[in-house]
Design a protein around this motif. Structure first.
Motif, mmCIF file in Angstrom:
data_model
loop_
_atom_site.group_PDB
_atom_site.id
_atom_site.type_symbol
_atom_site.label_atom_id
_atom_site.label_comp_id
_atom_site.label_asym_id
_atom_site.label_seq_id
_atom_site.Cartn_x
_atom_site.Cartn_y
_atom_site.Cartn_z
ATOM 1 N N GLY A 42 0.751 -1.139 -0.043
ATOM 2 C CA GLY A 42 -0.075 0.152 -0.122
ATOM 3 C C GLY A 42 1.015 1.319 -0.019
ATOM 4 O O GLY A 42 1.929 1.234 0.557
ATOM 5 N N GLY A 44 0.007 5.232 0.420
ATOM 6 C CA GLY A 44 -1.147 6.364 0.955
ATOM 7 C C GLY A 44 -0.600 7.712 1.471
ATOM 8 O O GLY A 44 0.532 7.820 2.109
ATOM 9 N N PHE A 50 -5.189 6.978 -1.085
ATOM 10 C CA PHE A 50 -4.742 5.737 -0.282
ATOM 11 C C PHE A 50 -5.110 4.565 -1.238
ATOM 12 O O PHE A 50 -6.177 4.290 -1.427
ATOM 13 N N ILE A 52 -4.281 0.414 -1.984
ATOM 14 C CA ILE A 52 -3.765 -1.064 -1.871
ATOM 15 C C ILE A 52 -3.749 -1.771 -2.890
ATOM 16 O O ILE A 52 -4.823 -1.975 -3.686
ATOM 17 N N THR A 78 -8.975 1.867 -3.573
ATOM 18 C CA THR A 78 -8.775 3.063 -3.006
ATOM 19 C C THR A 78 -9.381 2.949 -1.603
ATOM 20 O O THR A 78 -10.635 2.329 -1.341
ATOM 21 N N CYS A 79 -8.851 3.568 -0.654
ATOM 22 C CA CYS A 79 -9.500 3.603 0.700
ATOM 23 C C CYS A 79 -9.721 5.167 1.173
ATOM 24 O O CYS A 79 -9.379 6.031 0.573
ATOM 25 N N PHE A 85 -7.085 2.583 5.114
ATOM 26 C CA PHE A 85 -5.761 2.123 4.506
ATOM 27 C C PHE A 85 -4.972 1.092 5.484
ATOM 28 O O PHE A 85 -4.534 -0.134 5.056
#
Length: 346
Positions: A42, A44, A50, A52, A78-79, A85
């Motif tokens: 990841g 971010g 952010f 992953i 996407t977080c 995240f």
């Protein structure tokens, strides 16, 4: 087959961007000597978002083009925010968080919450962010011990110079009585440039171009960066329990260029000096500009980073960082990463 080591990188500024090519350059050594292969699970930041990646990418993959973040976020999840995240990264198999966000000297947030969340999830943490360690190092260490994970932060003080690791692994019983140091590179660069007639604004721009200045350079010039580092060193080396508010802090903001030039011409250049010592068993620490006399050990390193330890077993020990740049900070992160990996392999 090499065992993958899944990493989360939180914060995508100068340090993270220097770390990726460093990881790529050292990847073969890490695989051959450590039997593991780092993968970035990841990446971010508040500015970029952010992300992953479902399988993770190697640093070599990410540095094969001009924009590592663009490469990474293709096919990535996407977080919503940093805490989501961290949760998603842990679920995807990440075991180490690299917390590389910018300094908040007031309370260490939001990096402090990031580190707490990662430790609570069972992740090891490496950080270059001074704020959380200075404000809450004791409680963070307690949390890490409770969860059976590691918390390392070599790059919070003097970049990649192995000062904290030196104290932990080779000087555990040396009896450190105190220290003095030039811990803030930006202030030294600014003072040196102003000694040569440059304006304050031009000197700050140079420090920013090198990549050593904080996102807000006044955190450097007002002594906050040095105060964070002094707190961390006092607590680590002197077994103190200080917080930044207990450090006597004076920055260089109010120094005039005439004062700076006159001091340099008198061979007593002014530098921002951090110090701490035990006074009747009580740690006392300060950060303040001081004229350096020619017989002062710090004088020789007035244009570099330096720390001098006063010890009972070995007398005075000095460490000098001759060349300061963001790659050295990235190396400190890498060295902590390798220490954690080695401990896990035992």
């Amino acid at each position: 087959m090499k065992t993958p080591l899944h990493l989360l990188i939180l914060g995508y500024g100068n340090v993270a961007q220097a770390l990726l090519p460093l990881l790529a350059a050292r990847n073969t050594w890490i695989e051959e000597r450590r039997g593991t292969s780092p993968l970035i699970t990841g990446i971010g930041s508040r500015r970029a978002g952010f992300f992953i990646h479902p399988t993770g990418l190697s640093a070599a993959d990410l540095t094969s083009g001009s924009d590592a973040l663009h490469i990474f976020r293709q096919n990535a999840q996407t977080c919503e925010d940093a805490l989501a995240f961290i949760r998603a990264g842990r679920s995807a198999g990440a075991t180490i968080l690299l917390e590389l966000t910018t300094l908040n000297p007031t309370n260490g947030e939001p990096a402090l919450s990031h580190i707490r969340a990662a430790l609570e999830s069972g992740m090891d943490v490496v950080t270059a962010n001074k704020g959380p360690i200075a404000h809450a190092g004791t409680s963070l260490h307690a949390q890490a011990r409770r969860k059976g994970v590691s918390l390392r932060y070599e790059s919070t003080v003097m970049d990649g110079l192995p000062l904290l690791n030196l104290a932990e692994f080779t000087l555990p019983a040396v009896g450190i009585l105190g220290f003095r140091g030039l811990l803030n590179t930006t202030s030294s660069i600014v003072l040196r440039q102003m000694e040569e007639g440059q304006t304050l604004e031009t000197a700050i721009q140079l420090a920013q171009q090198i990549g050593v200045a904080e996102a807000n350079p006044w955190y450097d010039l007002d002594g906050w960066d040095a105060t964070m580092k002094t707190t961390i060193l006092a607590n680590t080396l002197l077994n103190a329990a200080l917080t930044p508010s207990l450090i006597q802090r004076t920055g260089i903001r109010d120094l005039t260029q005439a004062e700076i030039i006159d001091a340099a011409r008198a061979s007593t250049p002014i530098r921002l000096v951090s110090s701490a010592q035990l006074v009747n068993g009580t740690p006392v620490a300060s950060v303040r500009p001081q004229p350096l006399q020619p017989d002062d050990p710090l004088y020789a390193a007035r244009n570099h980073g330096m720390v001098t330890l006063e010890t009972t077993a070995m007398g005075r020990i000095s460490l000098i960082e001759h060349d300061t740049n963001v790659v050295q900070t990235a190396y400190g992160v890498l060295s902590d990463l390798l220490i954690i990996q080695s401990a896990k392999a035992l």
